[in-house]
Write a protein that holds these residues in place. Structure first.
Motif: not given
Length: 385
Positions: A248-265
């Motif tokens: 394969s010439s290309t790899a596609i990477v996907t994911y999700r980032v979230g805030n699971a706590g109670n403080v702004r990050l």
């Protein structure tokens, strides 16, 4: 931008008026800039200490408007909403350290630097992160609020400001007795009553209803729990039919980032893709501010140049998310590649070579038998004398 379609019919044509609401974080230091620039400036500004607008009191003074001469920055619309005057500091947003039951009397200021009067309707809003890119946004005018938007009372909701004037509008923030500890955000939004018409696109009359918002951050006393989340990690190898032979010439990477706590990050994500022959780093992503409880932010990266290393065996991706004050989170995922077409081609080549060898061997054997028979025949025939 939230778009609402309104259809107008006439005897000759149908015109569609698209009405949008553009939300801008009000800042006193803004120059003439668009809404996206204003929001970005607010996000990158250093976090100041929580403002003490007015000492918490059970009741607030009788609401009234205060008009002064317009000074300071503006937006592309010619008017700007920003935090009201403070005796302690210049503020980019409203920010409070609160406890359950706190009542705060504060204000916002609408400055009209345009050449015409501006009429707006004010409303309280919740804040959230846009899932596509993590940008800061307010809930729309008719959208129901469930967070800070329910804490804010606006004694005056409709205001007209003359050209060259600034009007200070009172607001009241009442923190519920049942509030939970942690950071939360919302704001006050001024929504212009008139629609600004733009250019026609394919016969459609497009207009914009401008809106400018002031952020409100509340830090509720109690146990603070900073926590990151990293989910939905996926790895897809691309490259078409050729990838079955060369990798394969290309790899596609996907994911999700979230805030699971109670403080702004303000997290940062990055990682790497590893094959049998090489390691390629993933782009680094910085999120200016993730609010607790907001939708997880989708991330997609493309990695090029894998080729032979991804032809057979394991291709592995590793992603790590970090933020000040929170524990780092790491996820891994592997994809095993079996190059079926290459194996079939190799098997076919081996079979072809084997067939050629067998045929050649048989031909050699037949030729040898014929020669031997000829020799035997010569030995049996008498020699002529």
């Amino acid at each position: 931008m939230d778009m609402v379609g309104v259809t107008r019919r006439s005897s000759t044509r149908v015109a569609v008026l698209a009405i949008g609401l553009v939300l801008i974080s009000g800042m006193s230091s803004l120059s003439r800039s668009g809404p996206s620039e204003s929001a970005t400036a607010a996000e990158t500004a250093p976090t100041s200490a929580a403002a003490t607008a007015t000492a918490p009191t059970p009741t607030c003074p009788r609401p009234k408007l205060t008009s002064t001469r317009a000074t300071g920055g503006t937006t592309q619309f010619g008017w700007l909403l920003q935090p009201g005057p403070s005796t302690t500091q210049q503020r980019d947003w409203l920010q409070y350290n609160v406890t359950a039951g706190t009542v705060i009397c504060d204000s916002v200021t609408l400055t009209n630097s345009s050449r015409r009067a501006v009429s707006v309707q004010l409303y309280a809003a919740d804040a959230y992160n846009i899932a596509a890119d993590g940008g800061f946004a307010f809930t729309a005018f008719h959208q129901r609020t469930r967070g800070v938007g329910t804490w804010i009372t606006l004694p005056i909701t409709k205001v007209t400001v003359a050209s060259g004037r600034a009007v200070t509008i009172p607001i009241v923030v009442r923190v519920p007795a049942t509030v939970t500890p942690g950071d939360t955000a919302g704001g006050v939004v001024a929504r212009e009553t008139r629609v600004r018409h733009g250019q026609k696109v394919s016969g459609v009359d497009v207009g914009v209803r401008a809106g400018v918002g002031v952020r409100l951050y509340a830090n509720v006393a109690g146990v603070r729990r900073p926590e990151l989340s990293l989910t939905d990690l996926e790895l897809h190898l691309r490259g078409g039919l050729l990838s079955r032979f060369l990798g394969s010439s290309t790899a596609i990477v996907t994911y999700r980032v979230g805030n699971a706590g109670n403080v702004r990050l303000s997290p940062t994500s990055g990682g790497k893709v590893t094959t049998r022959t090489r390691t390629i780093g993933l782009p680094e992503h910085e999120f200016a501010e993730l609010l607790p409880g907001s939708p997880r932010i989708a991330v997609e990266d493309s990695v090029h140049g894998l080729r032979w290393g991804s032809l057979i065996g394991r291709v592995r991706v590793e992603v790590t998310v970090t933020a000040d004050g929170a524990e780092a989170v790491t996820m891994e995922k592997s994809v095993w590649r079996v190059p079926w077409l290459s194996l079939i081609a190799l098997a076919a080549a081996i079979a072809l070579i084997a067939t050629v060898l067998v045929v050649r061997r048989r031909r050699h054997r037949v030729t040898g038998d014929v020669a031997k028979d000829a020799e035997d025949a010569e030995e049996l025939d008498p020699v002529a004398s």
